[in-house]
Structures are given as C-alpha cells and as structure tokens.
Design an enzyme around this catalytic site. Structure first.
Site, PDB file in Angstrom:
ATOM      1  N   TYR A  55      28.664  40.666   0.796  1.00  0.00           N
ATOM      2  CA  TYR A  55      27.785  39.871   1.386  1.00  0.00           C
ATOM      3  C   TYR A  55      27.598  38.530   1.003  1.00  0.00           C
ATOM      4  CZ  TYR A  55      23.161  37.934   2.343  1.00  0.00           C
ATOM      5  OH  TYR A  55      22.042  37.182   2.978  1.00  0.00           O
ATOM      6  N   TRP A  73      27.038  33.821   1.884  1.00  0.00           N
ATOM      7  CA  TRP A  73      26.887  32.617   2.391  1.00  0.00           C
ATOM      8  C   TRP A  73      28.160  32.145   2.635  1.00  0.00           C
ATOM      9  CZ3 TRP A  73      23.221  29.548   5.423  1.00  0.00           C
ATOM     10  CH2 TRP A  73      22.233  30.132   5.790  1.00  0.00           C
TER      11      TRP A  73
HETATM   12  N1  LIG Z   1      16.000  35.841  -7.176  1.00  0.00           N
HETATM   13  C1  LIG Z   1      16.143  35.580  -6.060  1.00  0.00           C
HETATM   14  N2  LIG Z   1      17.488  36.127  -5.774  1.00  0.00           N
HETATM   15  C2  LIG Z   1      18.091  35.710  -4.371  1.00  0.00           C
HETATM   16  C3  LIG Z   1      17.081  35.087  -3.437  1.00  0.00           C
HETATM   17  C4  LIG Z   1      15.869  34.766  -3.858  1.00  0.00           C
HETATM   18  O1  LIG Z   1      15.308  33.964  -3.252  1.00  0.00           O
HETATM   19  N3  LIG Z   1      15.611  34.940  -5.268  1.00  0.00           N
HETATM   20  N4  LIG Z   1      17.644  34.820  -2.286  1.00  0.00           N
HETATM   21  C5  LIG Z   1      18.480  35.701  -1.549  1.00  0.00           C
HETATM   22  C6  LIG Z   1      19.177  35.371  -0.206  1.00  0.00           C
HETATM   23  S1  LIG Z   1      18.176  35.046   0.824  1.00  0.00           S
HETATM   24  C7  LIG Z   1      20.374  35.162  -0.289  1.00  0.00           C
HETATM   25  S2  LIG Z   1      20.860  34.752   1.227  1.00  0.00           S
HETATM   26  C8  LIG Z   1      21.453  35.340  -1.330  1.00  0.00           C
HETATM   27  C9  LIG Z   1      22.528  34.466  -1.234  1.00  0.00           C
HETATM   28  O2  LIG Z   1      23.725  34.851  -2.069  1.00  0.00           O
HETATM   29  P1  LIG Z   1      25.007  34.303  -1.498  1.00  0.00           P
HETATM   30  O3  LIG Z   1      25.488  34.266  -0.301  1.00  0.00           O
HETATM   31  O4  LIG Z   1      25.995  35.149  -2.365  1.00  0.00           O
HETATM   32  O5  LIG Z   1      24.944  32.862  -2.555  1.00  0.00           O
HETATM   33  P2  LIG Z   1      26.090  31.726  -2.333  1.00  0.00           P
HETATM   34  O6  LIG Z   1      26.035  30.866  -3.621  1.00  0.00           O
HETATM   35  O7  LIG Z   1      26.023  31.018  -1.080  1.00  0.00           O
HETATM   36  O8  LIG Z   1      27.685  32.158  -2.514  1.00  0.00           O
HETATM   37  C10 LIG Z   1      28.549  32.133  -1.320  1.00  0.00           C
HETATM   38  C11 LIG Z   1      29.809  32.277  -2.117  1.00  0.00           C
HETATM   39  O9  LIG Z   1      30.813  32.230  -0.997  1.00  0.00           O
HETATM   40  C12 LIG Z   1      31.917  31.304  -1.694  1.00  0.00           C
HETATM   41  N5  LIG Z   1      32.510  30.684  -0.465  1.00  0.00           N
HETATM   42  C13 LIG Z   1      32.129  29.960   0.433  1.00  0.00           C
HETATM   43  N6  LIG Z   1      32.734  29.760   1.453  1.00  0.00           N
HETATM   44  C14 LIG Z   1      33.764  30.524   1.244  1.00  0.00           C
HETATM   45  C15 LIG Z   1      35.133  30.528   1.961  1.00  0.00           C
HETATM   46  O10 LIG Z   1      35.446  30.201   3.077  1.00  0.00           O
HETATM   47  N7  LIG Z   1      35.694  31.485   1.721  1.00  0.00           N
HETATM   48  C16 LIG Z   1      35.739  32.468   0.184  1.00  0.00           C
HETATM   49  N8  LIG Z   1      36.433  33.309  -0.076  1.00  0.00           N
HETATM   50  N9  LIG Z   1      34.736  32.172  -0.276  1.00  0.00           N
HETATM   51  C17 LIG Z   1      33.653  31.117   0.095  1.00  0.00           C
HETATM   52  C18 LIG Z   1      31.049  30.374  -2.448  1.00  0.00           C
HETATM   53  O11 LIG Z   1      31.964  29.650  -3.212  1.00  0.00           O
HETATM   54  C19 LIG Z   1      30.051  30.809  -3.199  1.00  0.00           C
HETATM   55  O12 LIG Z   1      30.641  31.401  -4.329  1.00  0.00           O
HETATM   56  O13 LIG Z   1      20.829  35.516  -2.639  1.00  0.00           O
HETATM   57  C20 LIG Z   1      19.770  36.257  -2.623  1.00  0.00           C
HETATM   58  N10 LIG Z   1      19.214  36.332  -3.838  1.00  0.00           N
HETATM   59  N1  LIG Z   2      18.026  23.795   0.077  1.00  0.00           N
HETATM   60  C1  LIG Z   2      18.163  24.967   0.464  1.00  0.00           C
HETATM   61  N2  LIG Z   2      17.701  25.364   1.651  1.00  0.00           N
HETATM   62  C2  LIG Z   2      17.938  26.924   2.018  1.00  0.00           C
HETATM   63  C3  LIG Z   2      18.561  27.867   0.998  1.00  0.00           C
HETATM   64  C4  LIG Z   2      19.051  27.261  -0.174  1.00  0.00           C
HETATM   65  O1  LIG Z   2      19.532  28.055  -1.083  1.00  0.00           O
HETATM   66  N3  LIG Z   2      18.837  25.858  -0.537  1.00  0.00           N
HETATM   67  N4  LIG Z   2      18.755  29.128   1.271  1.00  0.00           N
HETATM   68  C5  LIG Z   2      18.747  29.604   2.925  1.00  0.00           C
HETATM   69  C6  LIG Z   2      18.397  30.847   3.014  1.00  0.00           C
HETATM   70  S1  LIG Z   2      19.909  32.061   2.891  1.00  0.00           S
HETATM   71  C7  LIG Z   2      17.168  31.477   3.297  1.00  0.00           C
HETATM   72  S2  LIG Z   2      17.078  33.247   3.436  1.00  0.00           S
HETATM   73  C8  LIG Z   2      16.117  30.562   3.347  1.00  0.00           C
HETATM   74  C9  LIG Z   2      14.870  31.142   2.536  1.00  0.00           C
HETATM   75  O2  LIG Z   2      13.859  30.805   3.001  1.00  0.00           O
HETATM   76  P1  LIG Z   2      12.447  31.273   2.189  1.00  0.00           P
HETATM   77  O3  LIG Z   2      12.804  32.744   1.861  1.00  0.00           O
HETATM   78  O4  LIG Z   2      11.330  30.896   3.318  1.00  0.00           O
HETATM   79  O5  LIG Z   2      12.656  30.351   0.854  1.00  0.00           O
HETATM   80  P2  LIG Z   2      11.851  30.294  -0.480  1.00  0.00           P
HETATM   81  O6  LIG Z   2      12.307  29.239  -1.263  1.00  0.00           O
HETATM   82  O7  LIG Z   2      12.409  31.716  -1.213  1.00  0.00           O
HETATM   83  O8  LIG Z   2      10.214  30.430  -0.415  1.00  0.00           O
HETATM   84  C10 LIG Z   2       9.473  29.753   0.464  1.00  0.00           C
HETATM   85  C11 LIG Z   2       8.302  29.415  -0.325  1.00  0.00           C
HETATM   86  O9  LIG Z   2       7.523  30.707  -0.511  1.00  0.00           O
HETATM   87  C12 LIG Z   2       7.000  30.485  -1.551  1.00  0.00           C
HETATM   88  N5  LIG Z   2       6.544  31.717  -2.048  1.00  0.00           N
HETATM   89  C13 LIG Z   2       6.969  32.830  -2.795  1.00  0.00           C
HETATM   90  N6  LIG Z   2       6.464  33.854  -3.107  1.00  0.00           N
HETATM   91  C14 LIG Z   2       5.319  33.717  -2.476  1.00  0.00           C
HETATM   92  C15 LIG Z   2       4.040  34.559  -2.418  1.00  0.00           C
HETATM   93  O10 LIG Z   2       4.189  35.593  -2.873  1.00  0.00           O
HETATM   94  N7  LIG Z   2       3.288  33.929  -1.619  1.00  0.00           N
HETATM   95  C16 LIG Z   2       2.907  32.912  -0.820  1.00  0.00           C
HETATM   96  N8  LIG Z   2       2.036  32.580   0.057  1.00  0.00           N
HETATM   97  N9  LIG Z   2       4.256  32.013  -0.902  1.00  0.00           N
HETATM   98  C17 LIG Z   2       5.178  32.459  -1.855  1.00  0.00           C
HETATM   99  C18 LIG Z   2       7.813  29.703  -2.605  1.00  0.00           C
HETATM  100  O11 LIG Z   2       7.036  29.232  -3.488  1.00  0.00           O
HETATM  101  C19 LIG Z   2       8.437  28.932  -1.632  1.00  0.00           C
HETATM  102  O12 LIG Z   2       7.775  27.465  -1.503  1.00  0.00           O
HETATM  103  O13 LIG Z   2      16.348  29.280   3.075  1.00  0.00           O
HETATM  104  C20 LIG Z   2      17.613  28.878   3.811  1.00  0.00           C
HETATM  105  N10 LIG Z   2      17.769  27.332   3.136  1.00  0.00           N
HETATM  106 MO   LIG Z   3      19.119  34.166   2.668  1.00  0.00          MO
END
Ligand SMILES: Nc1nc2c(c(=O)[nH]1)N[C@H]1C(S)=C(S)[C@@H](COP(=O)(O)OP(=O)(O)OC[C@H]3O[C@@H](n4cnc5c(=O)[nH]c(N)nc54)[C@H](O)[C@@H]3O)O[C@H]1N2
Ligand SMILES: Nc1nc2c(c(=O)[nH]1)N[C@H]1C(S)=C(S)[C@@H](COP(=O)(O)OP(=O)(O)OC[C@H]3O[C@@H](n4cnc5c(=O)[nH]c(N)nc54)[C@H](O)[C@@H]3O)O[C@H]1N2
Ligand SMILES: [Mo]
Length: 823
Positions: A155, A157
């Site tokens: 899994y 990005w």
């Molecule tokens: N505590 C906490 N944990 C979270 C979250 C949170 O809100 N709080 N959010 C969760 C969410 S919503 C998400 S989506 C995940 C994200 O988790 P990931 O999607 O695993 O995070 P990324 O850092 O985007 O990792 C992408 C990896 O792919 C590699 N990559 C990019 N492009 C390519 C390519 O073309 N080829 C290859 N081989 N590799 C590539 C990058 O170098 C990087 O190491 O994290 C989750 N984890």
């Molecule tokens: N710059 C940037 N943009 C991104 C990403 C990134 O890594 N960097 N990741 C992308 C991805 S894969 C995803 S899934 C989305 C994630 O999008 P979201 O999941 O919406 O993003 P978060 O930053 O985890 O949380 C959004 C807000 O929720 C608030 N929050 C946390 N817990 C609570 C709660 O219990 N109650 C309330 N009311 N608020 C709460 C946090 O303080 C934060 O301001 O963003 C995408 N966009």
């Molecule tokens: Mo995500």
C-alpha cells in the site's frame, strides 16, 4: 458572485497572501544537496520539460543532464511550496543508488539473523544478481509454502503515471508468476469507505462534491469539521490541479461565515479568519448528537426530508432522546464529553438549521476507534437539517482532499496498465487479483495471527500464513501504527523486498533493496486533477536515471522475464507504445463525445498537454437528482434512501458497530474515564510533506526543530512541564517513545499535542522493541487496532501520551543518509 479568475488568484498569490505558496521556489534557498558524480548525464538535452507529480504540473529545467530547477506550470492557480523538495528528492543523499542485499540474508539465506534488519548492514550486488535472487526467492516461497505466502498488497502513495504504476506492475508480475496475498481499501478512509455504501450507497469519500462555484453562491455557513483543506489540497492522487484554492479564495472574498471544528487552529481557520471550536479529539460523535438532540427539542429538524429521503430515523430517535439507554444525548451530556459548552452546542444547532449549511468533514475523524460512526452521524445530522441535495447545503467529505468540488471538465477517461486481475467496479484498487485479501491496515495483525479468523464488513476470513513481502510505492515503517509491534511482527518474514528511490525506514528494514527511478527519469502520462480532470499531461522524462536506478516497469519486466513470462508482461510493447495506447483509448472516447483532442504524435511532440473544457460541471450539486426524484433516482442502498438505521449492519451483530450511529467510549482519549495519560496526540498530515515523501530532502530544514520533527504543544501545557520553545522533548506512552522539537503555540487546545505523521522512523537500536526514535515518527505511539469489525480501518488518530523535556544523552539523527556502503 462569480469566482475570481485564475489571473487574479495568481496575482494574489504573488502578494504572498496564501501561506507563501507564491514564493519563488529558489527563495527557500534549497539547492539540490548532492552533486551526482555517478549520474549518467548524457542523453537528455538542456532545456525545459513539462511534467507532473502529486504536487502539480511543473516545468523542470535541465542543464548538463541535471535537473537544476523547477517552476510550477503557468496554469496552476496555487502551486505547492513542496515542489522545492521534489527537486531535491532526485539528488538527495537518501537516494538509493544500487541494488543492495542484507549481508546475513545474502550469506546465510532467507530468514537469517532477522534481528539485524534495520542495522544498515548491506552488500552491493549487480542488477543481474539482484533480479536472479528476487525471481528465485519468489519461486522458492511459492513452491515451499503455496500461493498465499507472498504478500504483494503493498500500500502507499506511489507517484502518478499510468504506466509506471508500481503497485499494478507488481501485481501484474505476481499474477503471471502464480498468486499472492493482496490488500483492500486504504489508510485514508478505511472506516468511512466501508460504512458509507450501507448509508448512502457509494464510497462517498471520493465522490465529486457540490462544486465550489455553487458553494460560493449559495452556502451561508461553511463548517470544516476536522478538515484542513488549505494544507491537504496541496496534493492529489493524480497530478495536482489546486482548483480547490480558487474555490476557497472566492468563498473568503464573499465573506461567507466559516466555522472550523478542530483541536488545532488550522491553516484553514487562519486563512478564513474562521470561528474556532476545539472539542476534545475523538469526541465528535457526542458533539453531533448534542446538536441533533437540540434540533429535536427545539423542533428544528426537517421531518419531511427525513420521511421522504431517509429510513430508520424512528429507530434512531429513541436512542437520541435516551429512551433506550436512559441517557438523553442532550447538549449538556455532550458538553461533558467534548468540552464544548452546552450553550455553544445549542447555538450551533440553531445556526445550522437557520442557514444554508455545508458540513465539510475531513478524514482524520474516522481514522479513530469506531471511526465509522463519525461520517454516519454527520450524514444523519445533515439529514435532520434537510438540506442534502440543495445547492450549497448538506454534507461534503472531499472538499479537503485532492481538490474535491473543483468543477469537472468534459474529459475522456485515461486508462492505464492493468494488473491482470479481474477489475471490480469502483475504486481502482478494488481488484479481484490475489489468492487472499486482507483490509490493508491489518497487515501486522495478519503476521502475528496466521490462520486466525477475522471479521470484515459482514464476512469472515482467515489470515494467510505469509512468509515474504514485496513492497513498492509505500513506506509502511512510517505509515503503519504501533511501530514496536510492527518491528516484532516483521521478524516473521523470511524475505522482505523493497523497491523505492529513497532509503526510507522501510528500505532499511529490507533484505533486498531495488533502486527505482523517480517519475522524472522515465516517460509517462496522467490526468491533471482527480475531480477536475482538466487536462491530460505528458509526463516526459526530464533526466536519465541517476546511478543504477531503473524504472519500475523495467524492473518488473526483468523479473517476469527471469520467471519465463517476459513476453506476457510487456506484451511486446515499449514504454512509449504503452503510453500511446492509453492516450489513443482516451482519444477514441473523445472523438465519440466530440471533445477536441490532437493525435498522439502532435500531443507528445507538441505542447505535451491537452486541456478540456468545463461545461455542465460548473453547476453540479451532489444529490440534487435524488432530491428531485427519490423514486427514479434512488440511492444504491437496500432501501434506496439514506439509511440512518441499517438492517444489513444489524444482521452483522457487531458489538463495535451497531445498526444506527451512536457514541461509544474509545479505549483511550483525552479526558476518557479510564485513560491513563493526560495528553492526546494528534497525528495530522504535514504541511510541508506528503506523508513521508520529501522528509529526506532539504525541505525538512524549513520546519524541523533542533533537528527533530516538531511537536506542537499549548503554551500552558508546556509551562506546566517546564518545556520551552525549541527544546528537545521526549513524547511517550506505553507503546513507545520518540524525540521531537517543542513548538509552543496557543493555536492548539490545551491537552492536545500534535506530531505530524510521516516523520522517518530512526530507532537508536533497530529491531529492539521500545527503542527510542531519534527523529520523531509518531506512529511509534499510535495504536494498531481496527476501527471496528465492520471497516477494519486504522486508528492513527487515537493516541494519548505524555511529553517531557528530554534529559538523556545527546543523539544524532541517523536516518537521512544512505546506509554504509550505499552512499
Ligand atoms: N499516525 C498516522 N499515520 C498515518 C496517517 C495519519 O494521519 N496519522 N495517515 C495515513 C494515510 S491517510 C496514508 S495515505 C498513509 C500514507 O503512507 P504511504 O503512502 O506509505 O506514505 P508515503 O510517504 O507517501 O510513501 C510512498 C513511498 O513510495 C515511494 N515512491 C513514490 N513514487 C514511487 C515510484 O514511482 N516507484 C517506487 N518504487 N516507489 C515510489 C516514496 O519514495 C515513498 O517511500 O499513511 C497513513 N499513516
Ligand atoms: N500537505 C499534505 N496534504 C495531504 C497529505 C499530506 O501528507 N500532506 N495527505 C493526503 C492524504 S493521503 C489524505 S488521506 C488526506 C488526509 O486528510 P485528513 O485526514 O482530513 O487530514 P488530517 O491532517 O489527518 O486531519 C485533518 C484535521 O482533522 C483534525 N482532527 C484530528 N482529530 C480530530 C478529531 O478527533 N476531531 C476533530 N474535530 N478534528 C480532528 C486535525 O487537527 C486536522 O486539522 O490529506 C491529503 N493531503
Ligand atoms: Mo491517505
């Protein structure tokens, strides 16, 4: 009120009004960090090349075979400041240069000395050798343990691009070889995307929203509920379009009232000058119930809407009023849980009912224990307000994600390489490939419990006994919860293969590391904007692959070839022939729909971009058709209506997800009755990274504190602990400990600290449970349980802990260089 033009918007940007996004990238002083001697400089001519990435389309300047600068595409209305890190990622010291194999694995075989994983003891091997090792190991594991012993549900990005889609390519190769274990869903909306089909009949989380122009014209009260679109709209799954910023800019210009309900005073709240309400994290369902209760008491709920368009309100009402459990969910009851005063809750109910109100919910709300309840209750609340399907009213769950709400263009659909499995209808990852499938966030649970039965959305399945994993395009040693539990579980693998372009923490824990190129070292194609679909862009190769890196397509083609399936894998096509085939399929649709689009050669050798017009997309209102005619345009639920009570969920009989939305006390939360620690740990998405991507670049220098990931802490909480701004702090709980740099602020509610997700895991003693993380990976502290038996999503936002001034010996962060021998 019409939307501000792109030109006006850009002019505004250059006045630095918008988070400095308009600052010239060079102004950050981020010169690429490494002079790449080993880079093959020949081949690519000097000049400017248009390409794209999650952060948007950009023009890369090439000099002497090197990418020397990037500038955003002229048509990007709000370029992301993170582009500077994109440039640096190509040449950063964390770049993987050669195929490497863990010494013990190479010398003693699979499964040897697994304790030494993560210590950086690697040996460089040739590509021939690496491909041979991988192919043989895939065959050995399948022969010895069967088809369900290799996990390839990798899994993450990965970069945009319809050909070098490394996850599809991995599964394509695995399907040709035999079989594998897959994963379903995502970390983003694991809980909500499973419950929403029961409630509204679609995944909902990634659907187009009532578009911004309509919101700007009609919405009177915009509520960002746990959403920070100014930060999170910087990125898209495909090439970023940033149309959401035009919408937000216009909404601000109109002066529409905005409320942010969030423990943090977000960038979005600052941008709009919004009213800020800061409930205790994880208590939003109680807050929503308090509002719903007030609506009923004051007869402000829309009974006609509830009767015509929903089912089961009659079964929910007795719970709301406390007839079933002797606990009326009154504003006073809610106030005691969420710490928003009862009067404020009542006032919210009145204002929501009086105004055309849009409830814009983010995703973090449901990455929590019982996360399913959040969006179910938000839909229920919106149903009680009766504005769903009206212009500018109702709910919207994607205003903060990938620029949802940007009007969709009249564009053909761009296809891409397939994994050879049967495609299911719906989201792209819902393929039927794989001998077995697990919900993606249960991967560690699977490793620890082979053969154990688990529940998922009304079904039961058994965890396979997995011996090997191949990970591409993701960074589980940052993204997954409860790192120490994970480190232990990972020891079960005999072999762990990682293909990436950076020495991520995950790559460091691998047995075989294969160097992939970035997207800028290969040709590809993708669309601009997940919702906008405003253009198709040629992602042209900017520079030749650096060092020994190879494209994902070439790597998998080589492995497939070794397995005797090379022809089947490539279908005899070259990189450019594949790209042309995707383009031509779109061209055929465009011709049928009379959408102007040039032939491939003119596109590829010309501007490298086709833009599409927006017509009907400008006035889209979500659920308008359903509202107009609920009989002819029913929802995809069993009743065809919004289900406030779900008979299907009732039949599942789960103790952690009942048949209607309800408040359930999570295992741990701020102010929880049995919670040991005094601070909630918020783990939001970072402003200057995409998860862990770019953490290994110079962009880190713009936000790190004393060399660590920042920890936002309220001034009062800091003073009570003797912590000063800039101090190195230890953040800890029963699951682990990390270092971070204290950033004192009054923009976070007392009792909550924030360490963003995505900081690279950097254990002092790799492989040792409980080891201190030197940089600040917050997932050392989070819990690894499923949201419920229904969704089995992750609970990344359910954590509590404590913070203290760090008093231990000085440490040096060690994760931002390549391991020894790999420099
Ligand atoms: N505590 C906490 N944990 C979270 C979250 C949170 O809100 N709080 N959010 C969760 C969410 S919503 C998400 S989506 C995940 C994200 O988790 P990931 O999607 O695993 O995070 P990324 O850092 O985007 O990792 C992408 C990896 O792919 C590699 N990559 C990019 N492009 C390519 C390519 O073309 N080829 C290859 N081989 N590799 C590539 C990058 O170098 C990087 O190491 O994290 C989750 N984890
Ligand atoms: N710059 C940037 N943009 C991104 C990403 C990134 O890594 N960097 N990741 C992308 C991805 S894969 C995803 S899934 C989305 C994630 O999008 P979201 O999941 O919406 O993003 P978060 O930053 O985890 O949380 C959004 C807000 O929720 C608030 N929050 C946390 N817990 C609570 C709660 O219990 N109650 C309330 N009311 N608020 C709460 C946090 O303080 C934060 O301001 O963003 C995408 N966009
Ligand atoms: Mo995500």
């Amino acid at each position: 009120m019409s939307i501000a033009s792109k030109e006006e918007f850009r002019a505004e940007l250059s006045r630095r009004s918008f988070l400095n996004y308009g600052v010239a990238l060079g102004a950050l002083g981020l010169a690429p960090s490494l002079l790449v001697n080993g880079a093959r400089a020949a081949g690519m001519p000097d000049g400017e090349i248009l390409t794209g990435c999650h952060w948007g389309a950009f023009r890369a300047k090439v000099e002497g075979g090197r990418m020397v600068s990037v500038k955003p595409w002229e048509k990007d209305p709000a370029p992301s400041h993170q582009l500077a890190g994109v440039l640096d990622s190509v040449y950063s010291p964390t770049r993987i240069k050669y195929p490497m194999v863990r010494r013990a694995w190479l010398e003693k075989g699979p499964g040897a000395d697994v304790e030494s994983r993560g210590t950086g003891d690697f040996v460089r091997v040739s590509w021939d050798k690496a491909i041979e090792l991988v192919a043989k190991e895939l065959q050995r594991v399948e022969k010895t343990y069967g088809p369900a012993a290799t996990f390839a549900g990798s899994y993450g990005w990965k970069s945009p691009g319809r050909l070098h889609n490394c996850q599809s390519l991995l599964r394509r190769m695995m399907n040709l070889k035999g079989n594998f274990v897959n994963s379903s869903g995502d970390y983003s909306t694991g809980a909500a995307q499973i419950i929403m089909p029961h409630v509204v009949g679609t995944l909902e989380m990634y659907e187009q929203q009532t578009v911004w122009p309509v919101v700007v014209e009609k919405t009177e009260l915009m509520v960002f509920w746990g959403a920070d679109p100014v930060v999170t709209n910087q990125i898209s799954w495909v090439i970023g379009d940033h149309g959401g910023y035009e919408g937000m800019k216009a909404l601000k210009a109109k002066g529409t009232k905005v409320i942010c309900i969030d423990p943090v005073r977000t960038e979005t709240a600052e941008f709009f000058g919004a009213e800020w309400l800061a409930p205790r994290p994880q208590t939003d369902v109680a807050l929503m119930l308090g509002i719903a209760h007030t609506l009923v008491v004051e007869k402000l709920h829309d009974e006609k809407f509830l009767k015509t368009y929903t089912t089961g309100f009659d079964k929910f009402l007795p719970y709301l009023m406390g007839e079933t459990d002797k606990t009326p969910k009154s504003a006073e009851w809610a106030a005691a849980i969420c710490e928003i005063p009862a009067d404020t809750i009542k006032d919210l109910a009145r204002r929501f009912a009086k105004n055309r109100t849009m409830l814009a919910g983010g995703f973090a709300l449901q990455r929590q224990q019982y996360g399913e309840q959040r969006h179910w209750m938000l839909v229920t609340l919106a149903s009680m307000l009766g504005q769903i399907g009206l212009p500018g009213g109702g709910f919207g769950f994607s205003y903060h994600y990938a620029n949802g709400g940007t009007p969709s263009a009249d564009a053909p659909v761009l296809t891409g390489i397939t994994d050879g499995g049967k495609a299911k209808e719906g989201a792209a990852w819902m393929t039927e490939a794989g001998a077995a499938t697990i919900p993606c966030a249960r991967v560690v649970d699977m490793l620890l419990n082979p053969g154990k039965e688990f529940d998922f959305n009304g079904t039961k399945a058994k965890y396979p006994d997995v011996k090997m994993a191949y990970w591409v395009g993701g960074n589980p040693f940052v993204h997954h919860q409860d790192r120490n539990r994970m480190v232990e579980a990972w020891k079960k693998f005999e072999t762990f293969i990682v293909q990436d372009f950076q020495w991520t923490p995950t790559a460091r824990f691998a047995d075989i590391v294969l160097p992939a190129t970035t997207s800028y070292e290969r040709n590809d194609i993708d669309s601009v904007g997940d919702y906008a679909g405003s253009a198709i862009l040629a992602m042209k190769k900017v520079i030749d692959p650096v060092f020994e890196s190879k494209t994902d397509y070439d790597i998998f083609a080589l492995i497939a070839d070794k397995l005797g399936k090379g022809k089947e894998f490539t279908e005899g096509k070259t990189e450019l022939e594949w790209i042309k085939s995707f383009y031509d399929a779109a061209l055929t649709q465009a011709k049928a729909k009379k959408i102007p689009m040039p032939e491939f050669d003119a596109f590829w050798n010309g501007a490298g971009v086709v833009e599409f017009p927006v017509t009907t997309g400008k006035s889209f209102v979500r659920y308008a058709k359903f509202r107009e005619d609920p009989l002819l345009e029913p929802l995809g639920t069993p009743s065809g209506k919004i289900e406030i009570y779900s008979k299907n969920i009732e039949k599942m009989g789960y103790d952690d997800c009942g048949p209607h939305p309800m408040w359930m006390e999570p295992k741990e939360r701020l102010g929880g009755p049995t919670t040991k620690y005094k601070l909630a740990i918020a783990t939001s998405h970072p402003k200057s990274r995409l998860h862990s991507q770019l953490c290994g670049t110079k962009l880190r220098e713009t936000y790190q504190i004393a060399g660590h990931e920042p920890c936002l802490i309220n001034v009062k909480d800091a003073e009570a602990r003797g912590i000063k701004d800039g101090d190195v702090v230890r953040v800890f709980n029963d699951r682990g400990q990390i270092l971070a740099g204290a950033k004192l602020t009054d923009k976070i509610r007392p009792g909550v600290v924030r360490v963003n997700e995505g900081g690279w895991y950097d254990p002092i003693e790799p492989g040792k449970p409980g080891s201190l993380c030197r940089y600040g990976d917050v997932n050392v502290l989070t819990m690894d349980v499923g949201t419920s038996k229904l969704g089995q999503g992750n609970c990344a936002h359910s954590a509590v802990g404590e913070v203290e001034k760090y008093a231990g010996p000085a440490v040096t962060v060690g994760v931002f260089t390549a391991p020894k021998g790999a420099e």
